[in-house]
Design an enzyme around this catalytic site. Structure first.
Site, PDB file in Angstrom:
ATOM      1  N   LYS A  65       0.743  -1.076  -0.024  1.00 41.20           N
ATOM      2  CA  LYS A  65       0.044   0.007  -0.082  1.00 41.20           C
ATOM      3  C   LYS A  65       0.837   1.202   0.005  1.00 41.20           C
ATOM      4  O   LYS A  65       0.566   2.225  -0.583  1.00 41.20           O
ATOM      5  CB  LYS A  65      -0.848   0.110   1.152  1.00 41.20           C
ATOM      6  CG  LYS A  65      -2.262  -1.103   1.042  1.00 41.20           C
ATOM      7  CD  LYS A  65      -2.967  -0.784   2.466  1.00 41.20           C
ATOM      8  CE  LYS A  65      -4.450  -1.349   2.279  1.00 41.20           C
ATOM      9  NZ  LYS A  65      -5.367  -1.287   3.279  1.00 41.20           N
ATOM     10  N   ASP A 101     -10.421   3.419   1.963  1.00 38.13           N
ATOM     11  CA  ASP A 101     -10.365   2.940   3.257  1.00 38.13           C
ATOM     12  C   ASP A 101     -11.307   3.917   4.148  1.00 38.13           C
ATOM     13  O   ASP A 101     -12.101   3.531   4.791  1.00 38.13           O
ATOM     14  CB  ASP A 101      -9.073   2.551   4.011  1.00 38.13           C
ATOM     15  CG  ASP A 101      -8.444   1.254   3.505  1.00 38.13           C
ATOM     16  OD1 ASP A 101      -9.336   0.219   2.927  1.00 38.13           O
ATOM     17  OD2 ASP A 101      -7.207   1.006   3.521  1.00 38.13           O
TER      18      ASP A 101
END
Length: 278
Positions: A65, A101
């Site tokens: 990520k 997210d």
């Protein structure tokens, strides 16, 4: 046929193919979504193939990520604040990155508890790892005035709060040791567990929910098990709870729309399908 992916290392555990596959089948889209195991040393090669049009885009999970950001031509403001990318797509030949997210966390609470953020004086966030970053950005954006970040290693919580306070131009974030929960909890409107505690039924030691206001909300991003010991304790106290599976489902929506031009919906049928695969 459009091809999308999720990359990670390892990746076999990912539920993303089942999730996106459900939407692909539901909307009868000519597309595939595959889980690809990409080792860290192969990430550069994968990014190069992606820029050459191997896929329309995809998702990024652990451990890529942060590393994938070096290969992106454009990174969203949200992903820059969070310091991680979990969604990729090609636009005019450029590799673009975003982090969904925060959206997934907020959308889950919006769907499960309408008006949950109307009482936003104080939130307690347990954990100071990667998952906490997106949630903290979301809570600041929703106007929480004080957000205590509790972690066993206070230095990690300190560093995270200082970094995000500066990035978000706020002083809402305050670091504390997790042992101080019972002292701080009597004014909390919201408690969020972003740590791995809860997986496999593990629980926080010495953490009592009895001093939380009766109006408090407790949510957990862990969803294996769906009802973690923290959520079970909260329910036993008569508090409102929100489980973590919805965050997983909602964070997938923006990416799917980017790749396939159709915005999917998170339904109870989808929720049960993903839960059945646990």
């Amino acid at each position: 046929m459009k091809e999308a992916f999720v990359i990670g290392h390892p990746i076999a555990h990912s539920k993303s193919p089942l999730l996106h596959g459900h939407w692909i089948d539901t909307h009868k889209i000519d597309a595939t979504y595959s889980a690809l195991d990409v080792a860290p040393e192969k990430l550069s090669d994968f990014a190069a193939r992606l820029k050459n049009g191997s896929h329309v885009g995809g998702n990024v999970t652990v451990p890529h990520k942060e590393a994938i950001m070096a290969f992106c031509d454009q990174i969203s403001e949200t992903a820059q604040k969070i310091g991680a990318v979990n969604t990729l797509w090609l636009q005019n030949g450029k590799l673009c990155g975003d982090n969904t997210d925060k959206y997934g966390f907020l959308a889950n609470l919006d769907q499960q508890l309408h008006g949950w953020d109307q009482q936003n004086d104080c939130a307690i966030v347990l954990g100071a790892g990667g998952a906490a970053r997106a949630i903290l950005v979301g809570l600041v954006e929703r106007g929480y005035k004080t957000i205590f970040v509790l972690n066993r290693t206070i230095e990690r919580a300190d560093a995270l709060c200082q970094e995000l306070n500066k990035a978000l131009n706020t002083n809402a974030l305050q670091s504390k040791n997790i042992s101080q929960f019972n002292i701080l909890s009597d004014h909390a409107d919201l408690v969020v567990n972003t740590s791995a505690v809860g997986m496999g039924g593990s629980k926080f030691e010495g953490l009592s929910l009895k001093t939380l206001p009766r109006t408090a909300i407790v949510t957990d991003i862990v969803y294996t098990p769906l009802e973690t010991p923290l959520l079970l304790d909260a329910k036993a106290q008569g508090l409102r709870v929100v489980d973590g599976i919805g965050m997983l489902l909602h964070q997938a929506v923006p990416g799917f729309e980017r790749w396939f031009g159709l915005r999917p919906t998170v339904t109870e049928e989808l929720r049960q399908k993903i839960l059945g695969a646990n």
